[in-house]
Design a protein around this motif. Structure first.
Motif, PDB file in Angstrom:
ATOM      1  N   ASP A  65     -63.815  80.740  48.687  1.00 21.62           N
ATOM      2  CA  ASP A  65     -64.686  81.658  47.963  1.00 21.62           C
ATOM      3  C   ASP A  65     -65.157  82.691  48.976  1.00 21.62           C
ATOM      4  O   ASP A  65     -65.638  82.317  50.057  1.00 21.62           O
ATOM      5  CB  ASP A  65     -65.905  80.920  47.388  1.00 21.62           C
ATOM      6  CG  ASP A  65     -65.548  80.087  46.163  1.00 21.62           C
ATOM      7  OD1 ASP A  65     -64.701  80.524  45.368  1.00 21.62           O
ATOM      8  OD2 ASP A  65     -66.135  79.000  46.006  1.00 21.62           O
ATOM      9  N   SER A  66     -65.015  83.964  48.644  1.00 20.68           N
ATOM     10  CA  SER A  66     -65.269  84.947  49.695  1.00 20.68           C
ATOM     11  C   SER A  66     -65.829  86.253  49.131  1.00 20.68           C
ATOM     12  O   SER A  66     -65.441  86.691  48.047  1.00 20.68           O
ATOM     13  CB  SER A  66     -63.985  85.226  50.475  1.00 20.68           C
ATOM     14  OG  SER A  66     -62.961  85.631  49.587  1.00 20.68           O
ATOM     15  N   ILE A  67     -66.735  86.818  49.883  1.00 17.03           N
ATOM     16  CA  ILE A  67     -67.359  88.078  49.480  1.00 17.03           C
ATOM     17  C   ILE A  67     -67.204  89.081  50.621  1.00 17.03           C
ATOM     18  O   ILE A  67     -67.637  88.818  51.751  1.00 17.03           O
ATOM     19  CB  ILE A  67     -68.860  87.902  49.151  1.00 17.03           C
ATOM     20  CG1 ILE A  67     -69.038  86.882  48.020  1.00 17.03           C
ATOM     21  CG2 ILE A  67     -69.497  89.246  48.774  1.00 17.03           C
ATOM     22  CD1 ILE A  67     -70.493  86.629  47.620  1.00 17.03           C
ATOM     23  N   HIS A  68     -66.597  90.197  50.319  1.00 21.69           N
ATOM     24  CA  HIS A  68     -66.490  91.313  51.259  1.00 21.69           C
ATOM     25  C   HIS A  68     -67.591  92.284  50.865  1.00 21.69           C
ATOM     26  O   HIS A  68     -67.454  93.003  49.882  1.00 21.69           O
ATOM     27  CB  HIS A  68     -65.088  91.930  51.106  1.00 21.69           C
ATOM     28  CG  HIS A  68     -64.832  93.130  51.959  1.00 21.69           C
ATOM     29  ND1 HIS A  68     -64.063  94.175  51.547  1.00 21.69           N
ATOM     30  CD2 HIS A  68     -65.249  93.450  53.206  1.00 21.69           C
ATOM     31  CE1 HIS A  68     -64.003  95.094  52.501  1.00 21.69           C
ATOM     32  NE2 HIS A  68     -64.712  94.683  53.515  1.00 21.69           N
ATOM     33  N   SER A  69     -68.695  92.263  51.598  1.00 26.31           N
ATOM     34  CA  SER A  69     -69.889  92.984  51.127  1.00 26.31           C
ATOM     35  C   SER A  69     -69.980  94.354  51.786  1.00 26.31           C
ATOM     36  O   SER A  69     -68.965  94.929  52.154  1.00 26.31           O
ATOM     37  CB  SER A  69     -71.136  92.131  51.369  1.00 26.31           C
ATOM     38  OG  SER A  69     -71.415  92.028  52.757  1.00 26.31           O
ATOM     39  N   TYR A 116     -62.616  77.725  42.634  1.00 30.00           N
ATOM     40  CA  TYR A 116     -61.732  78.814  42.193  1.00 30.00           C
ATOM     41  C   TYR A 116     -61.382  79.794  43.316  1.00 30.00           C
ATOM     42  O   TYR A 116     -60.497  80.612  43.166  1.00 30.00           O
ATOM     43  CB  TYR A 116     -62.338  79.539  40.989  1.00 30.00           C
ATOM     44  CG  TYR A 116     -62.360  78.650  39.775  1.00 30.00           C
ATOM     45  CD1 TYR A 116     -61.175  78.306  39.137  1.00 30.00           C
ATOM     46  CD2 TYR A 116     -63.545  78.103  39.304  1.00 30.00           C
ATOM     47  CE1 TYR A 116     -61.168  77.449  38.050  1.00 30.00           C
ATOM     48  CE2 TYR A 116     -63.553  77.245  38.221  1.00 30.00           C
ATOM     49  CZ  TYR A 116     -62.362  76.918  37.599  1.00 30.00           C
ATOM     50  OH  TYR A 116     -62.361  76.070  36.539  1.00 30.00           O
ATOM     51  N   ARG A 117     -62.078  79.701  44.409  1.00 28.88           N
ATOM     52  CA  ARG A 117     -61.799  80.539  45.586  1.00 28.88           C
ATOM     53  C   ARG A 117     -61.667  82.012  45.223  1.00 28.88           C
ATOM     54  O   ARG A 117     -60.649  82.657  45.472  1.00 28.88           O
ATOM     55  CB  ARG A 117     -60.539  80.039  46.309  1.00 28.88           C
ATOM     56  CG  ARG A 117     -60.756  78.638  46.848  1.00 28.88           C
ATOM     57  CD  ARG A 117     -59.574  78.122  47.603  1.00 28.88           C
ATOM     58  NE  ARG A 117     -59.708  76.674  47.761  1.00 28.88           N
ATOM     59  CZ  ARG A 117     -58.704  75.861  48.020  1.00 28.88           C
ATOM     60  NH1 ARG A 117     -57.495  76.329  48.186  1.00 28.88           N
ATOM     61  NH2 ARG A 117     -58.916  74.580  48.139  1.00 28.88           N
ATOM     62  N   PHE A 118     -62.716  82.502  44.623  1.00 30.61           N
ATOM     63  CA  PHE A 118     -62.707  83.908  44.207  1.00 30.61           C
ATOM     64  C   PHE A 118     -62.826  84.817  45.420  1.00 30.61           C
ATOM     65  O   PHE A 118     -63.278  84.406  46.494  1.00 30.61           O
ATOM     66  CB  PHE A 118     -63.854  84.187  43.220  1.00 30.61           C
ATOM     67  CG  PHE A 118     -65.241  84.050  43.796  1.00 30.61           C
ATOM     68  CD1 PHE A 118     -65.781  85.039  44.615  1.00 30.61           C
ATOM     69  CD2 PHE A 118     -66.031  82.936  43.514  1.00 30.61           C
ATOM     70  CE1 PHE A 118     -67.054  84.927  45.144  1.00 30.61           C
ATOM     71  CE2 PHE A 118     -67.307  82.814  44.046  1.00 30.61           C
ATOM     72  CZ  PHE A 118     -67.816  83.808  44.862  1.00 30.61           C
ATOM     73  N   HIS A 119     -62.426  86.050  45.234  1.00 32.40           N
ATOM     74  CA  HIS A 119     -62.709  87.079  46.242  1.00 32.40           C
ATOM     75  C   HIS A 119     -63.286  88.284  45.521  1.00 32.40           C
ATOM     76  O   HIS A 119     -62.758  88.711  44.502  1.00 32.40           O
ATOM     77  CB  HIS A 119     -61.456  87.489  47.005  1.00 32.40           C
ATOM     78  CG  HIS A 119     -61.725  88.538  48.044  1.00 32.40           C
ATOM     79  ND1 HIS A 119     -62.538  88.302  49.134  1.00 32.40           N
ATOM     80  CD2 HIS A 119     -61.345  89.831  48.148  1.00 32.40           C
ATOM     81  CE1 HIS A 119     -62.630  89.395  49.866  1.00 32.40           C
ATOM     82  NE2 HIS A 119     -61.920  90.352  49.297  1.00 32.40           N
TER      83      HIS A 119
END
Lengths: 308, 386
Positions: A83-87, B232-235
């Motif tokens: 799960d990843s956020i490029h902020s 779900y490993r969202f991006h």
């Protein structure tokens, strides 16, 4: 551990891990390759160490989230299969703070460059450390703003040339371990991108640490910092790291300043225990409400459903 | 829709100011995460939330600044919580960049702006409605949002609940554009029992992992999110992205993304726009207002009617998206539309655009620090009715 219901991926219903690909490639979004990083750049080494650390830690990968800001290192969130956020620029830590506090089961990892973390985002860095927020912050420190073309950052050594200090840097740089220590971080390590096994071990320890953990990795920016300062290529820099890194675990962080092409202290400088932000919140609320206090306690319909 | 969780609903009659009512509305709507930074005249909302958080099982955090507050909301929303912050002029300016990130990543959140006079530090303790254009256009790039404007503490509560529901449906930041006067005005606020408050729950995706897409560029709301930690490993990214959430920086993709962001609001304007109308059927003159200004405007309208003038009132409860269709329809049959607002003339520009010369448009503006004198509005009505 294999899943009794033989599901393909990690399974929420049984909580066990399927036979998942835990190789480096298996933890990356290979459909997004090739990446944007230059040959000789150190970011890839840190990412490799990170995924290796996750694998060794045995932590459930679905309970780890990665948040990054803007810049070359900011792109890490897009390449790792979590799960990843490029902020936005500088705001990775507050985004990670919100993510962690909303869902305390998560281990949230921030990947950030030196400009992102300590220039535009410096205020968030010291406050998250002050609160002992349970985050792992990995700083890829290449002494330069790479994405925008090699400008001076708060960590650029005095005297180094950058595109916005074309006559040499006349500012005093931050020493990040000292800054983190003074602000209240409870785990602090520094390595160079040469020390790939040590980085892995420190990130693994940081992932297991409860509280604000900070791992700084000094890396070469071949395209901008090295070329502008006539320091050769990536291999020359690794040789420089080899010759000038001084291992000193537990070093006084006041001694961790880096001079232009000078000696660098590396090692695990700080590891101490102290209640995290959320520990403190929960203790206060339990004192107020009673022992059955639960942050985001279940709603009556949820409790009803559980009984059934 | 489901009934509100009773834990967050302090049902019954209260004597509250608008700021406190906002916090109660948020808790009733299921908001369990509030990140904020003190700023007059909005701070009471944060204080109320901080006080109530432990008993509700919610979390309040005072961040180091407004930049951090809004960033934390984005993280917390993707962590699975309903989230809110509150601020005023200068703090609102500081939030602008990450309001853009919230729009781009289609992250539901509610932001209240208790407006004060500006520009700059301006009139920290005095009322204004000067951020009405900033809320719509303040962050860079083209985008769309929803903004509501309450005229009383009761409506602060009611609109807070509705704002959360709208933000969940359309996955967009929803703004409550109140002001210092409503924020600090104490009135009776009746909080209904939990089973009378209808809530839109977070729409978390539950299907197969390989089919999960955080986005669908179909110009509609209702698309599910994923909660971090659910596997779900969202991006998500602020870059122009594809439906998988990965960067896809081409002019063609920006058409898809931008059209979706604009049209999911404008295309559903009928469901989003709430207006309150009074005496428009036979009106020659229409007084348009919103928020605290409408309470003065309605008095002026009634006084003018007693003088025999055919005047009606139109109150914008939803300010953005703007009620274009209604203004166009009115413009074709009235003599004049008067826009009353506490700024140098902001929403009046929207009215002029929609009227497009079909009737007179009159701005009755006030530079902030106080509400209008109703006599000024009556005077404008008299002149417009000639």
């Amino acid at each position: 551990m294999s899943c009794p219901s033989s599901c393909e991926t990690s399974c929420q219903s049984c909580g066990s891990e399927a036979d998942e690909d835990t190789s480096v490639a298996g933890m990356l979004r290979m459909e997004r390759m090739p990446h944007i990083w230059c040959p000789g750049c150190g970011i890839g080494s840190v990412v490799t160490s990170f995924v290796e650390a996750v694998r060794r830690s045995g932590l459930n990968r679905d309970k780890i989230a990665v948040v990054s800001g803007i810049g070359c290192t900011g792109r890490v969130a897009g390449y790792v299969d979590f799960d990843s956020i490029h902020s936005t620029h500088g705001r990775a830590i507050p985004v990670a703070t919100g993510l962690h506090l909303a869902n305390p089961d998560l281990k949230v990892v921030v990947f950030s460059g030196d400009g992102d973390l300590t220039g535009i985002g410096g205020n968030h860095f010291i406050h998250a450390a002050r609160r002992n927020m349970n985050l792992t912050v990995i700083c890829v420190n290449n002494f330069t703003y790479g994405m925008t073309g090699g400008q001076v950052t708060p960590t650029t050594p005095a005297g180094a040339n950058a595109s916005t200090t074309p006559y040499g840097n006349y500012e005093y740089p931050f020493s990040l371990p000292f800054l983190a220590d003074a602000a209240g971080a409870t785990y602090i390590a520094r390595w160079t991108s040469l020390h790939s096994r040590n980085i892995t071990q420190s990130i693994e320890e940081a992932l297991q640490h409860r509280g604000f953990s900070f791992v700084e990795v000094i890396t070469p920016c071949t395209t901008l910092y090295l070329r502008r300062n006539r320091l050769g290529d990536g291999v020359d820099t690794l040789q420089y790291y080899q010759d000038n890194s001084i291992l000193k675990h537990g070093a006084d962080t006041r001694e961790t300043a880096i001079d232009f092409q000078g000696k660098m202290l590396v090692g695990k400088f700080v590891e101490r225990q102290k209640p995290t932000y959320l520990d403190a919140v929960n203790a206060t609320c339990a004192r107020l409400i009673g022992d059955d206090y639960q942050l985001y306690g279940k709603t009556p319909p949820e409790k009803e459903a559980e009984k059934k | 829709m489901v009934n509100a969780d009773p834990k967050g609903v302090d049902a019954g009659p209260h004597f509250l100011d608008g700021d406190h009512a906002l916090a109660e509305g948020a808790l009733a709507a299921g908001c369990r995460f509030f990140a904020g930074y003190p700023i007059t005249p909005s701070t009471e909302t944060a204080e109320r939330f901080a006080e109530r958080a432990p008993e509700v099982g919610a979390l309040f955090i005072q961040m180091e600044d407004e930049l951090a507050s809004i960033a934390a909301l984005i993280g917390a929303a993707w962590g699975g919580q309903k989230v809110m912050t509150v601020t005023s002029g200068p703090g609102f300016s500081l939030m602008m960049e990450n309001i853009g990130l919230a729009v781009m990543t289609e992250t539901p959140m509610v932001i209240a702006n208790v407006q004060r006079g500006g520009p700059s530090t301006g009139l920290p303790t005095l009322t204004a409605q000067q951020d009405m254009m900033q809320v719509r256009f303040g962050s860079h790039g083209d985008y769309n949002i929803i903004a509501l404007s309450p005229d009383s503490p009761q409506e602060c509560f009611d609109l807070a609940v509705w704002a959360f529901n709208l933000s969940e449906i359309y996955r967009v930041p929803v703004f409550i554009m109140t002001d210092e006067t409503v924020g600090h005005m104490h009135e009776k606020v009746v909080i209904p029992p939990a089973d009378r408050i209808r809530i839109v729950e977070r729409n978390n995706y539950k299907g197969p992992k390989e089919d999960f897409r955080p986005y669908k560029f179909d110009c509609q709301g209702g698309h599910p999110m994923a909660r971090a930690g659910d596997g779900y490993r969202f991006h998500i990214t602020g870059l122009t992205h594809n439906e998988r959430g990965y960067p896809a920086m081409t002019p063609e993709q920006n058409v898809k993304v931008l059209t979706h962001l604009m049209e999911k609001i404008d295309g559903n304007a009928e469901q989003i726009i709430r207006l309150e109308e009074d005496g428009l059927d036979d009106a020659d003159v229409v007084v348009v207002s919103y928020g605290i200004t409408s309470r003065i405007a309605i008095r002026a309208v009634h006084e003018a009617r007693e003088l025999g003038l055919k005047v009606g009132a139109l109150r914008l409860i939803t300010v953005w998206p703007f009620c274009e269709a209604r203004i166009r329809e009115l413009a074709s049959r009235v003599k004049a539309i008067i826009v009353v607002e506490i700024n140098y003339g902001q929403m009046v520009r929207e009215a002029e655009r929609c009227v497009a010369g079909r009737c007179r448009v009159v701005s009755v503006n006030h530079c902030g620090g106080a509400v209008h004198d109703p006599k000024v509005i009556v005077g404008a009505i008299k002149e417009a009715a000639l």
